[in-house]
Motif scaffolding. Structure first.
Motif, PDB file in Angstrom:
ATOM      1  N   THR A 117       0.852  -1.193   0.000  1.00  9.42           N
ATOM      2  CA  THR A 117       0.000   0.000   0.000  1.00  9.42           C
ATOM      3  C   THR A 117       0.892   1.248   0.000  1.00  9.42           C
ATOM      4  OG1 THR A 117      -0.037   0.145   2.403  1.00  9.42           O
ATOM      5  CG2 THR A 117      -1.776  -1.195   1.350  1.00  9.42           C
ATOM      6  N   GLN A 118       0.265   2.395  -0.155  1.00  7.95           N
ATOM      7  CA  GLN A 118       1.031   3.646  -0.091  1.00  7.95           C
ATOM      8  C   GLN A 118       1.677   3.794   1.285  1.00  7.95           C
ATOM      9  OE1 GLN A 118       1.726   5.757  -2.713  1.00  7.95           O
ATOM     10  NE2 GLN A 118       3.225   6.455  -1.213  1.00  7.95           N
ATOM     11  N   ALA A 119       0.972   3.390   2.331  1.00  6.61           N
ATOM     12  CA  ALA A 119       1.548   3.451   3.680  1.00  6.61           C
ATOM     13  C   ALA A 119       2.788   2.559   3.768  1.00  6.61           C
ATOM     14  CB  ALA A 119       0.513   3.026   4.716  1.00  6.61           C
ATOM     15  N   GLY A 120       2.742   1.403   3.129  1.00  2.00           N
ATOM     16  CA  GLY A 120       3.907   0.516   3.113  1.00  2.00           C
ATOM     17  C   GLY A 120       5.069   1.129   2.356  1.00  2.00           C
ATOM     18  N   ARG A 121       4.775   1.734   1.206  1.00  8.55           N
ATOM     19  CA  ARG A 121       5.840   2.399   0.429  1.00  8.55           C
ATOM     20  C   ARG A 121       6.442   3.559   1.214  1.00  8.55           C
ATOM     21  NH1 ARG A 121       2.436   0.753  -3.556  1.00  8.55           N
ATOM     22  NH2 ARG A 121       1.183   2.639  -3.650  1.00  8.55           N
ATOM     23  N   ASP A 122       5.593   4.298   1.908  1.00 10.61           N
ATOM     24  CA  ASP A 122       6.091   5.420   2.721  1.00 10.61           C
ATOM     25  C   ASP A 122       6.996   4.922   3.846  1.00 10.61           C
ATOM     26  OD1 ASP A 122       4.602   7.125   1.111  1.00 10.61           O
ATOM     27  OD2 ASP A 122       2.995   7.405   2.599  1.00 10.61           O
ATOM     28  N   LEU A 123       6.584   3.834   4.500  1.00 10.49           N
ATOM     29  CA  LEU A 123       7.391   3.265   5.578  1.00 10.49           C
ATOM     30  C   LEU A 123       8.753   2.816   5.055  1.00 10.49           C
ATOM     31  CD1 LEU A 123       7.264   2.257   8.632  1.00 10.49           C
ATOM     32  CD2 LEU A 123       6.864   0.032   7.615  1.00 10.49           C
ATOM     33  N   LEU A 124       8.762   2.135   3.918  1.00 11.22           N
ATOM     34  CA  LEU A 124      10.030   1.697   3.330  1.00 11.22           C
ATOM     35  C   LEU A 124      10.914   2.883   2.963  1.00 11.22           C
ATOM     36  CD1 LEU A 124       8.663  -1.173   1.075  1.00 11.22           C
ATOM     37  CD2 LEU A 124      10.215  -1.448   3.032  1.00 11.22           C
ATOM     38  N   ALA A 125      10.324   3.915   2.386  1.00 12.70           N
ATOM     39  CA  ALA A 125      11.102   5.104   2.007  1.00 12.70           C
ATOM     40  C   ALA A 125      11.689   5.771   3.248  1.00 12.70           C
ATOM     41  CB  ALA A 125      10.223   6.077   1.230  1.00 12.70           C
ATOM     42  N   ASP A 126      10.906   5.874   4.319  1.00 11.56           N
ATOM     43  CA  ASP A 126      11.407   6.471   5.563  1.00 11.56           C
ATOM     44  C   ASP A 126      12.567   5.659   6.127  1.00 11.56           C
ATOM     45  OD1 ASP A 126       9.529   8.484   5.400  1.00 11.56           O
ATOM     46  OD2 ASP A 126       8.176   7.598   6.897  1.00 11.56           O
ATOM     47  N   GLU A 127      12.413   4.349   6.101  1.00 11.92           N
ATOM     48  CA  GLU A 127      13.461   3.469   6.634  1.00 11.92           C
ATOM     49  C   GLU A 127      14.747   3.622   5.827  1.00 11.92           C
ATOM     50  OE1 GLU A 127      14.776   0.683   9.462  1.00 11.92           O
ATOM     51  OE2 GLU A 127      13.054   2.000   9.362  1.00 11.92           O
ATOM     52  N   ARG A 128      14.616   3.661   4.525  1.00 18.44           N
ATOM     53  CA  ARG A 128      15.805   3.822   3.672  1.00 18.44           C
ATOM     54  C   ARG A 128      16.474   5.173   3.932  1.00 18.44           C
ATOM     55  NH1 ARG A 128      12.227   1.236  -0.683  1.00 18.44           N
ATOM     56  NH2 ARG A 128      12.828  -0.949  -0.482  1.00 18.44           N
ATOM     57  N   ARG A 129      15.662   6.214   4.087  1.00 21.15           N
ATOM     58  CA  ARG A 129      16.228   7.543   4.377  1.00 21.15           C
ATOM     59  C   ARG A 129      16.995   7.532   5.694  1.00 21.15           C
ATOM     60  NH1 ARG A 129      11.644   9.559   1.729  1.00 21.15           N
ATOM     61  NH2 ARG A 129      10.375   9.507   3.597  1.00 21.15           N
ATOM     62  N   ARG A 130      16.440   6.876   6.709  1.00 19.66           N
ATOM     63  CA  ARG A 130      17.121   6.810   8.012  1.00 19.66           C
ATOM     64  C   ARG A 130      18.461   6.096   7.903  1.00 19.66           C
ATOM     65  NH1 ARG A 130      15.673   5.234  12.716  1.00 19.66           N
ATOM     66  NH2 ARG A 130      15.170   3.100  12.194  1.00 19.66           N
ATOM     67  N   LYS A 131      18.466   4.968   7.198  1.00 21.78           N
ATOM     68  CA  LYS A 131      19.710   4.205   7.069  1.00 21.78           C
ATOM     69  C   LYS A 131      20.736   4.941   6.213  1.00 21.78           C
ATOM     70  CE  LYS A 131      17.756  -0.232   8.187  1.00 21.78           C
ATOM     71  NZ  LYS A 131      17.562  -1.619   7.857  1.00 21.78           N
ATOM     72  N   GLU A 132      20.258   5.577   5.149  1.00 23.68           N
ATOM     73  CA  GLU A 132      21.180   6.335   4.305  1.00 23.68           C
ATOM     74  C   GLU A 132      21.718   7.556   5.048  1.00 23.68           C
ATOM     75  OE1 GLU A 132      19.166   6.965   0.569  1.00 23.68           O
ATOM     76  OE2 GLU A 132      19.116   4.803   0.194  1.00 23.68           O
ATOM     77  N   ALA A 133      20.911   8.175   5.899  1.00 26.61           N
ATOM     78  CA  ALA A 133      21.377   9.313   6.696  1.00 26.61           C
ATOM     79  C   ALA A 133      22.470   8.850   7.656  1.00 26.61           C
ATOM     80  CB  ALA A 133      20.219   9.949   7.466  1.00 26.61           C
ATOM     81  N   TRP A 134      22.270   7.702   8.299  1.00 22.38           N
ATOM     82  CA  TRP A 134      23.287   7.166   9.205  1.00 22.38           C
ATOM     83  C   TRP A 134      24.577   6.900   8.435  1.00 22.38           C
ATOM     84  CZ3 TRP A 134      26.120   2.662   9.206  1.00 22.38           C
ATOM     85  CH2 TRP A 134      26.874   2.416  10.353  1.00 22.38           C
ATOM     86  N   LEU A 135      24.447   6.240   7.288  1.00 22.59           N
ATOM     87  CA  LEU A 135      25.620   5.909   6.491  1.00 22.59           C
ATOM     88  C   LEU A 135      26.302   7.175   5.977  1.00 22.59           C
ATOM     89  CD1 LEU A 135      27.330   3.586   5.479  1.00 22.59           C
ATOM     90  CD2 LEU A 135      25.772   3.348   3.543  1.00 22.59           C
ATOM     91  N   SER A 136      25.528   8.162   5.599  1.00 20.36           N
ATOM     92  CA  SER A 136      26.091   9.431   5.132  1.00 20.36           C
ATOM     93  C   SER A 136      26.892  10.109   6.233  1.00 20.36           C
ATOM     94  CB  SER A 136      24.964  10.342   4.644  1.00 20.36           C
ATOM     95  OG  SER A 136      25.487  11.540   4.158  1.00 20.36           O
TER      96      SER A 136
END
Length: 156
Positions: free
Chosen positions: A110-129
């Motif tokens: 669902t859109q909520a699922g896509r949003d959750l995945l996008a948020d998670e990826r942003r968090r991990k990429e921010a940590w890695l950055s």
């Protein structure tokens, strides 16, 4: 020095060991960043790694059947049934009729699922950055050159 704490040998076997250890540590560190919960927080309702992996697999491979998802994730169908039920209850996955087999259903994020995945990826990429920012420009340049090579190894 190598990640194992010993002088890195020049052989392919020594490099293989060092890469295996370094990649495993980085992967484990990224996985331990607490997955977000469906409501955007980091509460006890957060997705498990299995639930998150199933959701991400459905995003990459839309319209899988529950059996296809179980096979893809290498888990038993009854275990995947529980995962799907949880994801569906959270509004992250929805079922739709199979186009040709009335006994089957198709799963979609669902859109909520896509949003959750996008948020998670942003968090991990921010940590890695942030971690990459601690490296020297030369070290970052080396990693930039190594990234496509590591990707190539992952597809072999």
């Amino acid at each position: 020095m190598s990640p194992t704490g010993r002088r890195a040998p020049s052989s392919a076997q020594g490099l293989a060991e060092d890469l295996r250890i370094s990649i495993a540590r980085l992967s484990r560190r990224l996985r331990t960043l607490r997955p977000a919960s469906p409501d955007g927080g980091e509460a006890a309702g957060a997705l498990t790694l299995t639930q998150f992996a199933a959701l991400a697999a459905l995003e990459r491979h839309p319209e899988m059947t529950p059996r296809e998802l179980a096979d893809h994730e290498k888990v038993q169908p009854p275990s995947m049934t529980r995962v799907i039920s949880f994801l569906e209850d959270q509004g992250l996955v929805e079922r739709s009729p199979h186009p040709t087999d009335g006994r089957q259903v198709m799963l979609n994020v669902t859109q909520a699922g896509r949003d959750l995945l996008a948020d998670e990826r942003r968090r991990k990429e921010a940590w890695l950055s942030r971690r990459l920012g601690e490296l020297t420009p030369e070290e970052r340049a080396i990693l930039k050159k190594a990234a496509p090579i590591l990707d190539k190894l992952s597809k072999a």
